[in-house]
Each structure stands twice: as structure tokens, then as C-alpha cells.
Motif scaffolding. Structure first.
Motif, PDB file in Angstrom:
ATOM      1  N   ALA A  10       0.886  -1.046   0.135  1.00 16.89           N
ATOM      2  CA  ALA A  10       0.034   0.014  -0.096  1.00 16.89           C
ATOM      3  C   ALA A  10       1.008   1.290   0.144  1.00 16.89           C
ATOM      4  O   ALA A  10       0.330   2.525  -0.095  1.00 16.89           O
ATOM      5  CB  ALA A  10      -0.787   0.130   1.112  1.00 16.89           C
ATOM      6  N   GLY A  11       2.335   1.031   0.161  1.00 16.92           N
ATOM      7  CA  GLY A  11       3.109   2.264   0.119  1.00 16.92           C
ATOM      8  C   GLY A  11       3.519   2.858  -1.256  1.00 16.92           C
ATOM      9  O   GLY A  11       3.262   1.772  -2.170  1.00 16.92           O
ATOM     10  N   PRO A  12       4.153   3.679  -1.056  1.00 18.32           N
ATOM     11  CA  PRO A  12       4.770   4.265  -2.260  1.00 18.32           C
ATOM     12  C   PRO A  12       5.890   3.580  -2.753  1.00 18.32           C
ATOM     13  O   PRO A  12       7.043   4.096  -3.030  1.00 18.32           O
ATOM     14  CB  PRO A  12       4.817   5.797  -2.153  1.00 18.32           C
ATOM     15  N   LEU A  13       6.015   2.305  -3.177  1.00 13.16           N
ATOM     16  CA  LEU A  13       7.198   1.809  -3.583  1.00 13.16           C
ATOM     17  C   LEU A  13       6.584   0.551  -4.815  1.00 13.16           C
ATOM     18  O   LEU A  13       5.522   0.173  -4.613  1.00 13.16           O
ATOM     19  CB  LEU A  13       7.970   1.044  -2.762  1.00 13.16           C
ATOM     20  N   ALA A  14       7.442   0.306  -5.717  1.00 14.12           N
ATOM     21  CA  ALA A  14       7.182  -0.645  -6.894  1.00 14.12           C
ATOM     22  C   ALA A  14       6.858  -1.845  -6.087  1.00 14.12           C
ATOM     23  O   ALA A  14       7.523  -2.402  -5.065  1.00 14.12           O
ATOM     24  CB  ALA A  14       8.536  -0.686  -7.726  1.00 14.12           C
ATOM     25  N   PRO A  15       5.843  -2.606  -6.814  1.00 16.17           N
ATOM     26  CA  PRO A  15       5.433  -3.860  -5.901  1.00 16.17           C
ATOM     27  C   PRO A  15       6.316  -5.079  -5.861  1.00 16.17           C
ATOM     28  O   PRO A  15       6.222  -5.774  -5.259  1.00 16.17           O
ATOM     29  CB  PRO A  15       3.922  -4.281  -7.048  1.00 16.17           C
ATOM     30  N   TRP A  16       7.368  -4.877  -6.923  1.00 14.34           N
ATOM     31  CA  TRP A  16       8.189  -6.117  -7.133  1.00 14.34           C
ATOM     32  C   TRP A  16       9.153  -5.788  -5.795  1.00 14.34           C
ATOM     33  O   TRP A  16      10.020  -6.943  -5.794  1.00 14.34           O
ATOM     34  CB  TRP A  16       8.983  -6.074  -8.359  1.00 14.34           C
ATOM     35  N   VAL A  17       9.449  -4.749  -5.253  1.00 13.04           N
ATOM     36  CA  VAL A  17      10.499  -4.610  -4.123  1.00 13.04           C
ATOM     37  C   VAL A  17      10.366  -5.800  -3.154  1.00 13.04           C
ATOM     38  O   VAL A  17      11.446  -6.263  -2.952  1.00 13.04           O
ATOM     39  CB  VAL A  17      10.539  -3.231  -3.761  1.00 13.04           C
ATOM     40  N   PRO A  18       9.282  -5.904  -2.420  1.00  9.01           N
ATOM     41  CA  PRO A  18       9.446  -7.093  -1.271  1.00  9.01           C
ATOM     42  C   PRO A  18       9.732  -8.336  -1.779  1.00  9.01           C
ATOM     43  O   PRO A  18      10.561  -8.949  -1.130  1.00  9.01           O
ATOM     44  CB  PRO A  18       8.017  -7.109  -1.002  1.00  9.01           C
ATOM     45  N   PHE A  19       9.367  -8.754  -2.909  1.00  6.01           N
ATOM     46  CA  PHE A  19       9.690  -9.977  -3.483  1.00  6.01           C
ATOM     47  C   PHE A  19      11.222 -10.005  -3.907  1.00  6.01           C
ATOM     48  O   PHE A  19      11.845 -10.952  -3.581  1.00  6.01           O
ATOM     49  CB  PHE A  19       8.783 -10.335  -4.647  1.00  6.01           C
ATOM     50  N   ALA A  20      11.724  -8.955  -4.766  1.00  6.63           N
ATOM     51  CA  ALA A  20      13.063  -8.947  -5.123  1.00  6.63           C
ATOM     52  C   ALA A  20      13.971  -8.858  -3.877  1.00  6.63           C
ATOM     53  O   ALA A  20      15.027  -9.499  -3.892  1.00  6.63           O
ATOM     54  CB  ALA A  20      13.425  -7.867  -5.831  1.00  6.63           C
ATOM     55  N   GLY A  21      13.628  -8.150  -2.773  1.00  8.73           N
ATOM     56  CA  GLY A  21      14.373  -8.017  -1.862  1.00  8.73           C
ATOM     57  C   GLY A  21      14.558  -9.340  -1.104  1.00  8.73           C
ATOM     58  O   GLY A  21      15.886  -9.763  -0.441  1.00  8.73           O
ATOM     59  N   LYS A  22      13.578 -10.147  -1.103  1.00 13.15           N
ATOM     60  CA  LYS A  22      13.879 -11.552  -0.294  1.00 13.15           C
ATOM     61  C   LYS A  22      14.607 -12.211  -1.397  1.00 13.15           C
ATOM     62  O   LYS A  22      15.407 -13.324  -0.793  1.00 13.15           O
ATOM     63  CB  LYS A  22      12.245 -12.106  -0.299  1.00 13.15           C
ATOM     64  N   ALA A  23      14.089 -12.544  -2.618  1.00 11.22           N
ATOM     65  CA  ALA A  23      14.893 -13.014  -3.504  1.00 11.22           C
ATOM     66  C   ALA A  23      16.206 -12.891  -3.471  1.00 11.22           C
ATOM     67  O   ALA A  23      17.146 -13.907  -3.680  1.00 11.22           O
ATOM     68  CB  ALA A  23      14.207 -13.139  -4.881  1.00 11.22           C
TER      69      ALA A  23
END
Lengths: 331, 392
Positions: free
Chosen positions: B234-247
């Protein structure tokens, strides 16, 4: 009980097309899951400095609506704009204007309050040199400066709720969306939260507020929408909504005996508009001239139940809610 | 956006290090298991038997000497069998059909060429499915090479001294280089034991890469339960960021894990996995494929139990079918084909090839390309799935 057929009041011209751009506006929002209509044609607008309440029983569509407003769900139809920016067209810029406070404590329990805020501050793009200063401001705002370096798992329920709100304020949003922000907190923390929220609204922040606590909505919000079965069935100021039930009074009856039969008999008494069972031995009625109707009510249940206590309440928002939805907020 | 990515990765890494799972799953367990397998399978008795194809197109004294030595060798008795084959093509066919584990091919005129001081090449055909036979064949050919070099040098020296061509052979033989006095090294099978250590070491590395990556994607489920994933989305960041960070963290830890297992295998058993650059490239491609496959499957789970089950099943199924637990040549023929549907199968094939042949990066370009293709397809499907669920 079938909700009365009342058309929602038209959204006021000033709210949508007035001189100020709405901090948050939605129009024609709809969401279906197969045959189930979760939300249909929901629309409202919240101006800067306005507090808007969204009331509805469980399953009415509040959470689905909020999920679409913050970009967690893609609507089947309709638009959402934040400060005039279309959420679907430019989600990053639109979301920068939203501070979303989910119902659960969406933070990391193993981190301290300050670490949580620092993480979300960086995540939401606060410039590095501003992060520390902004965290202090937010900690001060939610009254947790003294506990900032304790782990979240050691916080009380009220403190967690406050830091949960604080994390949504870091990036200075235009509109704050609070989903049941006071669930499970003590009265002192609830007061602190409501005081803080009122202060933010006074300073010009727009607010979308959902709560099970009618008195909170009445206190904080200057405009309220009642949502049921996925549709907004009424929208207006407190006075406008209360006027929808006319001069109706709320009558609380405590009964001994066959309460279901008594409820059926009370529904057909002349002057009774709505009747709902609110507990094992209690019934709530919306009536015309309740005070004068009491003898008829007592007589009506004679033979199947005995009235042990009565209370007549003047019309309020809860009575309106009951009138429009046919259920209590906690149903 | 990179700052947000770094923030997610840093938190994930901190969480993994703080709860200790990274150290246990990524380092301790794979290194321990790889070491135990090496020790258990590195005993005195060679666990395998090998059939070496023998193609004698020369008919001269060199092939005859080699045959004599192999049959006379005490170390090879009962373990290595020579099978005569009529041609190189027939040897290749028998190798493909797993009738032999390797083959030595003496070309026509080999003995005469060596006798004339022109040297000669003996071909060795090997199969990654039978590392032991490859080691034996190469040990024999290494010895032949040494003899050929010595003989060639002697002949040339005599020729340079002005001895007439028809007297060279007699002079060389009279002075101690009389024919191929082939002597095999003390235990030509020792290389086979090292190969098995590599086999199981790389198997553990390939298996645990899935576990390590899986643990990071399991973290996504925790984020979902905490509500922090929705807060991020819900925040102002690209939606792929949480997944890419974990990956990114899962990928990095898995890469560290396979490299440490590799290093431990080399240090403990003295095994050589082959050209370091090529080995690293294969391991990198394997981890990439493991990350993509785990993302594809773990992105769809909804509960802790599902996550644990799915990660366990994927890791062990890929490991078993891909020869990480049981050498591929011990699997039934059908499963050997199935192995090549898994990244572990290609990784195992490539690492066996590198350890066995001493080849370089070019020799394993094919398996690396397949691993990258698996990563691309699985990663693509994972992204489509996440987009459909509006998680990207």
C-alpha cells in the motif's frame, strides 16, 4: 430483516467538483468474486481537513473498499484518485499521498519502535538525512518517544496501535486511512489515539475512519457513509443521517419468556418501525413516539413474555444505522 | 527504488542471521552431510565396477602392452573389465547405451608413428554416468602419454645425432626405451573415490540451495501474516520490491552455501571439482534456477504448513530425481531421463563432467544454458502468477 429501501444521498457538489481537489475520491467502485458482489458502485470524496467515517456491519464491504482505495485490490470497475492523481494510472504517486493503517499491527515485533519506523521511512522514500528527524516527530506525535528503543513485543496493546499509526504518517500523506484503529485498546490509549487523530485532521489531513465503535465515529467524523451489502446506502453529516429516521426513538426492552415470539408480536405494533433482537433477553425497537408507545408494547408481549426493564433513547447515529441496515454494528 | 530494495534485503538478512536458520541451513548442515558422505563412500573398497571399452585400430605393440598391463594389475582385478570393440563409433554407441563406462581408442598407425618419433594421440571416451570408468581410462592414457613422450623424445634425439632412420628403433630399444613398458599408478581407482566425494558434495550443495532459498520465500508468508506485506504494497514503492528483496537474500545465501560446501569438500577430502571458474558458473546457474522454481511454487502457498511441505517436497524430489542423493547412473533408465527435467540433473551432469575430464567452461556451456533457461521459464511463470494475484 430487509434493509429499508433508501436511496443514498447524492454526493455533494462541493465534495467532488468544488474548488479544492479531494484528498481522496472514489467513484463507481465495484468488486465481484464470482457470483458474490463484494462492493458495488461505491463512491465518495474526502476533502483536506475532513474526517469521513465508513460504517457497516461485518461483511458489508468496508475492508474490500479500503483494499481498493489503497491499491491492494484491483477494482472490477471504478476509479480512485488521491489528490487528483489516478491510482490506476500512477500508483506510486497516488500511494505517496496515502497513509494506510491496517487493522492488525502490521509491524515487526522483534524490532524496536524506532527500527520499525526507520525501516518504513526508508522503504517509503524518505531522504536519508530526513529519516531520523521525521522519526522523532512521529514518535512525539504518537507519544512514544520514551519507549522508542524497546522492542515492539514489549509494548502494550495501546502502544502498538499508536506506533502502527505512526508508521503510516512517516511520509506525510494527504489522507490517513484508519481501519478499526482502537480494537482491543484500553480507554486511556483510545483517548490518546482519538486526540491525535483529531489533531491531524485539524492540521488539514483528510481522514477515512472505520470503526465498530459508533461513539468514536460520531466524535471524530464530520461526514459518515453507511455501507451494507457492498453498497453505500446513506451518506451525510451526522444530523443528515439521523434525520433519515425522522423522529423515531430507540426503545430497549429486557424480557423474560419467549423472546422470539415477543419480537414477532412487537414488529406488528402500530408505531414500531424496526425491531431487532440484541441479546438473549433483549430487543431494540425503532418507534414513532416511543415514550407513549410503552403501554402498547408491554401489552403486545403479554402471554409470551414479561417486560422486566425499558429504556427510551432519543435518535442517534446508531439508531440510524439500525434503521438502515437492520442489524447492529457488532452483528 | 534501490534504497527500498536495500532496506528490504537488509532486514531479511538481519532476520535470517538473527534467528540462526541461515547459518544452520546454508552452512552447517550441507557441509556436515557432504563431509559424512565423502568419508562414508571414500573407504578402501571401490563401491563400483567399471567396464572400459578397448578399440585397437593400431594392432601394434602399444595397445598390446596396455592390455597386458591392465589384465596383470592387481588393483584393477575384479573392478575393471576390458571389452574389445571394433571401432570408435561402436565404442560411442556402447557408451551411450551404458554397456561400457569409458573407452580407449588407439588409432591406426599409432605404434609406428611413436616409433618414428612423430608421437600420437590416444582418444578417451567418457560418460558422466560412470565417473569411475572415466578415471581408470584417463589414468591409463596418462601413463601412455608419458611413455609416448619419452619414446618420441628419445627417437628425435637419436635422429638429431645423425643415426640413419632404419637403425633408430634398434638403437632406442637397446638403450632402455624398448617398447611400451607401461606401469599403472599404484591405485588407479583412487581418482574414482575422489569423484564420488565430488558427486555427493555437489549433491548436498544442490539440495540445500533449494532449502536456503525456500527459507527466504517462507519469510514472505510471515510478512503476509504480520500484515507488513500489505503495508508495503500500500506504500509508495514498486510492487516487486518486497519479492526482489527476499529473492536477493535467498539467492545470495544459497550461493554462499554452495560455495562453502564446495570449499569444504575440497579441504576435507582433497577432491578437485575441476576448473574453478566453470564450477562457479554451474553453481551460480543452479542457484538461479532453484530461486526461480522456489519463487514459482512458494508464491502460491497460504499457510506455514503448506510452505514447509512444498519446500521440502520440491527440494527432495529435485534432489532425488536429479542425482543429488543417488548417483544418476544408479537410477533406472526412465528416471535418468527424468533427471534432465530437474536443475539438479543438469548441475550434477556438469559438475561430474568438470571433475572427471578436467574440462573448462566451454564443456559445460550446454548445462549452464539449460539451467538459465529453467530459471527464465520458472521465473517468468512466477512473475505472471504474482501479477495475477496483484502481488506485483
Amino acid at each position: 430483516m430487509t434493509p429499508p429501501s433508501i436511496s443514498p444521498p447524492a454526493i455533494t457538489e462541493t465534495a467532488i467538483t468544488g474548488p479544492a481537489i479531494a484528498a481522496l475520491a472514489c467513484e463507481g467502485l465495484s468488486k465481484r468474486y464470482g457470483e458474490l458482489v463484494a462492493v458495488e458502485d461505491v463512491g465518495f470524496a474526502i476533502a483536506p481537513g475532513q474526517a469521513y467515517g465508513l460504517l457497516g456491519p461485518n461483511g458489508a464491504g468496508k475492508t474490500t473498499t479500503i483494499s481498493m482505495l489503497v491499491g491492494l485490490l484491483r477494482p472490477d470497475a471504478g476509479t480512485v484518485t488521491v489528490g487528483g492523481v489516478d491510482l490506476a494510472e500512477d500508483p506510486m504517486r497516488a500511494k505517496a499521498g496515502i497513509g494506510y493503517v491496517p487493522q492488525e499491527i502490521a509491524l515487526y515485533p522483534e524490532l524496536t519502535g524506532r527500527e520499525n519506523l526507520r525501516f518504513f521511512g526508508r522503504l517509503f522514500g524518505l531522504p536519508r538525512r530526513e529519516v531520523a528527524g521525521r522519526i522523532e516527530e512521529v514518535l512525539d506525535l504518537v507519544g512514544l518517544t520514551g519507549r522508542a528503543d524497546s522492542r515492539l513485543s514489549t509494548y502494550s496493546g495501546g502502544m502498538r496501535r499508536r506506533i502502527n499509526i505512526g508508521a503510516a504518517l512517516l511520509h506525510r500523506p494527504q489522507v490517513l486511512i484508519l481501519d478499526e484503529p482502537t480494537v482491543g485498546v484500553d480507554p486511556q490509549s483510545r483517548k490518546a489515539i482519538l486526540d491525535g487523530v483529531e489533531r491531524l485532521v485539524e492540521e488539514g489531513m483528510a481522514l477515512l475512519y472505520t470503526s465498530h465503535y459508533m461513539e468514536e465515529v460520531e466524535r471524530v467524523c464530520d461526514r459518515v457513509a453507511i455501507i451494507d451489502h457492498g453498497r453505500i446506502i446513506a451518506d451525510g453529516t451526522r444530523q443528515e443521517l439521523i434525520s433519515l429516521v425522522g423522529s423515531a426513538d430507540k426503545v430497549e426492552l429486557s424480557l423474560d419468556g419467549d423472546v422470539d415470539t415477543a419480537l414477532a408480536k412487537l414488529r406488528v405494533v402500530e408505531g414500531v418501525i424496526e425491531a431487532a433482537r440484541t441479546g438473549a433477553t433483549s430487543i431494540r425497537l425503532i418507534t414513532e413516539g416511543g415514550r407513549y408507545l410503552l403501554p402498547s408494547l408491554i401489552t403486545a408481549v403479554d402471554g409470551c413474555a414479561t417486560v422486566t426493564a425499558t429504556q427510551v433513547v432519543e435518535p442517534d447515529l446508531e439508531a440510524t444505522f439500525l434503521h438502515l441496515t437492520g442489524s447492529t454494528l457488532r452483528d | 527504488m534501490w534504497r527500498a530494495l536495500v532496506a528490504v534485503s537488509a532486514l531479511e538478512l538481519r532476520t535470517r542471521l538473527r534467528d540462526g536458520t541461515a547459518l544452520v541451513i546454508a552452512l552447517l548442515v550441507p557441509v556436515t552431510l557432504a563431509t559424512l558422505f565423502s568419508l562414508a563412500l571414500g573407504g578402501d573398497d571401490p563401491p563400483l565396477r567399471a567396464t572400459v571399452g578397448f578399440v585397437d585400430l593400431d594392432g601394434g605393440e602399444f595397445p598390446a602392452g596396455v592390455r597386458r598391463e591392465v589384465l596383470a594389475s592387481e588393483e584393477l582385478k575384479g573392478s575393471v573389465t576390458l571389452r574389445d570393440l571394433p571401432s570408435r563409433e561402436e565404442a560411442a554407441r556402447a557408451l551411450d547405451a551404458d554397456e561400457i563406462g569409458s573407452a580407449i581408442v588407439f588409432p591406426a598407425g599409432f605404434s609406428r608413428n611413436v616409433g618414428d618419433g612423430r608421437g600420437g594421440d590416444v582418444a578417451v571416451l567418457t560418460s558422466p554416468r560412470s565417473p569411475l570408468a572415466g578415471v581408470v581410462a584417463r589414468a591409463i592414457v596418462d601413463r601412455i602419454s608419458a611413455l609416448v613422450d619419452a619414446r618420441t623424445l628419445a627417437v628425435r634425439a637419436v635422429l638429431l645425432a645423425g643415426v640413419p632412420g632404419d637403425e633408430v628403433k634398434e638403437l632406442v630399444e637397446r638403450n632402455g626405451a624398448a617398447g611400451p613398458a607401461l606401469t599403472l599408478s599404484d591405485d588407479p581407482l583412487s581418482g574414482g573415490k575422489v569423484d564420488l566425494a565430488v558427486y555427493y558434495g555437489s549433491g548436498m550443495a544442490a539440495l540445500f540451495a533449494f532449502f536456503v532459498v525456500g527459507a527466504s520465500f517462507r519469510g514472505l508468508l510471515t510478512e503476509r501474516k504480520l500484515g507488513t506485506l500489505d503495508r508495503m504494497r500500500a506504500g509508495p514503492l514498486a510492487p516487486w520490491v518486497p519479492f526482489a528483496g527476499k529473492a536477493a537474500v535467498g539467492f545470495t545465501l544459497a550461493l554462499v552455501s554452495v560455495c562453502v560446501t564446495w570449499a569444504a569438500s575440497v579441504l576435507v577430502s582433497g577432491a578437485t571439482w575441476g576448473d574453478p571458474l566453470a564450477v562457479f558458473a554451474v553453481l551460480l546457474a543452479h542457484v538461479l534456477a532453484a530461486t526461480a522454481i522456489t519463487m514459482l511454487v512458494a508464491g502460491r502457498v497460504r499457510t506455514d504448513a503448506q510452505a514447509d511441505g512444498v519446500i521440502m517436497v520440491i527440494s527432495f524430489v529435485m534432489a532425488f530425481l536429479g542425482g543429488s542423493l543417488v548417483p544418476m547412473h544408479n537410477l533406472p533408465e526412465v528416471l535418468q531421463g527424468v533427471a534432465l527435467l530437474t536443475p539438479n540433473g543438469w548441475t550434477s551432469t556438469a559438475l561430474t563432467e568438470l571433475a572427471g575430464s578436467g574440462a573448462g567452461l566451454a564443456a559445460v556451456a550446454g548445462p549452464i544454458a539449460v539451467l538459465c533457461a529453467i530459471a527464465l521459464v520458472a521465473g517468468g511463470l512466477a512473475v505472471i502468477g504474482l501479477k495475477k494475484g496483484m502481488l506485483l
